[in-house]
Each structure stands twice: as structure tokens, then as C-alpha cells.
Design an enzyme around this catalytic site. Structure first.
Site, PDB file in Angstrom:
ATOM      1  NE  ARG A   1      60.793  -5.524  27.095  1.00  0.00           N
ATOM      2  CZ  ARG A   1      60.843  -6.769  26.624  1.00  0.00           C
ATOM      3  NH1 ARG A   1      61.990  -7.253  26.166  1.00  0.00           N
ATOM      4  NH2 ARG A   1      59.762  -7.529  26.605  1.00  0.00           N
TER       5      ARG A   1
ATOM      6  N   PRO B   1      66.454   9.050  43.110  1.00  0.00           N
ATOM      7  CG  PRO B   1      67.841   8.003  44.658  1.00  0.00           C
ATOM      8  CD  PRO B   1      67.813   9.134  43.668  1.00  0.00           C
TER       9      PRO B   1
ATOM     10  CD  GLU C   1      76.628  13.052  48.782  1.00  0.00           C
ATOM     11  OE1 GLU C   1      75.482  13.124  49.262  1.00  0.00           O
ATOM     12  OE2 GLU C   1      77.348  12.029  48.882  1.00  0.00           O
TER      13      GLU C   1
END
Length: 233
Positions: free
Chosen positions: A160, A95, A122
Site C-alpha cells: 500500500r 510471534p 512448531e
């Protein structure tokens, strides 16, 4: 030229279905993608196949060991870690990484070699980030149970853009956030029936007036972009 894309994970079986999805399957068949999932447990420590340990300083959860990840990378690529990093992009899914945008996806799709590291528990020992990787990628400012779902998002988005992945090469050119849309979200789409329970397709889309259709689509992309940014329309 094919993109050699490797995923290091504790759950390689998660990625088996991905090879059956149309864009990935097409890209592999076209020779523009080579995809592998490498099991970190094959490089675990000791008789109990240990891949993680308790964090120094205390706290809940377990941390994936740096020696396990290093052993997996060096064994897979038959080279020392400095040479591995010199020859390929190695990205940790976290993140805290740089946000995955259409521009970043295009950058990754232009590589010859990409490695994704999927954490669990973690996450990784910080030394994995500092010494065993040269990139960090995030699919959003939230926490997942592991990096596998994030890796799948990266793989799907990157694939893609590879030759042969889509039925028409230009299919991705007007996707949300593409250059053709000036980085804005894609406009709404409608199909038959023209009216359903009183919900009608906008008249402009049935008008046959291409200039008006393009204007309508541009306005809706701008409206959606403003809504996402919180700006006034």
C-alpha cells in the site's frame, strides 16, 4: 526502484490470489513491486522430500530443518548465506518478532530487497533465526498455523505504501497509525443514506464546516487511541 519481495513457504500456491488483489496488482503493473513465492519443498532432503524433523529434547510437533532453509536461500540467490544476508533483509515471521507497526511497514517499503520466511508446524529450527535471517516480524501475540497469513499481512501493508499501488498516492497518508494521525487509529467514516433505521450520520459531517469536521475527526482518533491503550478519555 522496485521492491523485490520473495516469500519462502511450503505452500506457494497460497500466494497466487494475492497478485490479483488491487494494490498488489497495481504495484506490479507500475513496476514498484516484484513478488515471488519460493517452494521450500524444492530444496527438501532425501527421497521423501523431507523438510522437517522431530525436535531434539522431545515434544509434540515437527520443526522445519535449517539445512533445507539454507539450501533454498543459497540456491535462489546463487550465493552463500553470508552474502545473501549482506544484500537483503531476510525476516522470519514469528510471534516473538518485533511488532509490525505502521513505522515498521514504512521501513520495509523503503527497502530494495525483502525476503519473508514462513514457518509451519512448531516453526523453524532456531538456527534459521540465528544464522539465516537478520530480522523477525510479528503480526500479533498469538499463534497461527503457519507464517503464510502473517506474510500476506506484511505484503499487503507494505504494498500500500509503494508507488502506483493505490488509486491516489495520498490514500494511505491518513490510514490508522500514520504520521498524519500522530500514530492514532483512524476516525469513523459515514456515507449515504444520511439516516438508516434511525441511525443518523453525525451533524458535523454534513455541516460543510471543514474546521469542525477536522476537529471531530481528531477527537475521535484520540478517543479510539485512548480506548486501545486503556487510558482515560
Amino acid at each position: 526502484m522496485a521492491l523485490e519481495l520473495d516469500v519462502f513457504t511450503l505452500f506457494p500456491a497460497y500466494f497466487a490470489w494475492l497478485e490479483e488483489t488491487r494494490p498488489v496488482r497495481n504495484a506490479i503493473a507500475a513496476g514498484s513491486l516484484r513478488l515471488r513465492a519460493i517452494d521450500l519443498r524444492e530444496h527438501s532432503i532425501g527421497d521423501y522430500r523431507q523438510v522437517d524433523d522431530a525436535p531434539y529434547g522431545g515434544g509434540a510437533g515437527m520443526v522445519i530443518r535449517v539445512d533445507v532453509v539454507c539450501a533454498a536461500l543459497e540456491a535462489t540467490y546463487a550465493d552463500d548465506i553470508a552474502s545473501v544476508l549482506a544484500g537483503r533483509r531476510v525476516a522470519v515471521l514469528t510471534p516473538a518478532g518485533r511488532q509490525l507497526t505502521d513505522a515498521v511497514v514504512g521501513e520495509l517499503a523503503g527497502l530494495e530487497r525483502l525476503t519473508l520466511l514462513c514457518g509451519r508446524y512448531e516453526g523453524f529450527d532456531q538456527r534459521v533465526h540465528d544464522h539465516l535471517a537478520n530480522d523477525e516480524l510479528s503480526v500479533g501475540r498469538y499463534v497461527l498455523s503457519g507464517g503464510e497469513v502473517a506474510a500476506m499481512a506484511v505484503i499487503d501493508a507494505v504494498t500500500r505504501k509503494l508507488p502506483g499501488a493505490l488509486g491516489k498516492a495520498e490514500s494511505h497518508e491518513h490510514d490508522s497509525y500514520s504520521e498524519a494521525l500522530a500514530g492514532l487509529p483512524e476516525y469513523p467514516h459515514y456515507t449515504r443514506p444520511e439516516s438508516f433505521r434511525g441511525w443518523a450520520v453525525p451533524d458535523v459531517l454534513r455541516s460543510g464546516h471543514h474546521g469542525e469536521v477536522e476537529r471531530w475527526r481528531r477527537e475521535w482518533s484520540e478517543r479510539r487511541g485512548a480506548a486501545q491503550s486503556g487510558s482515560d478519555l
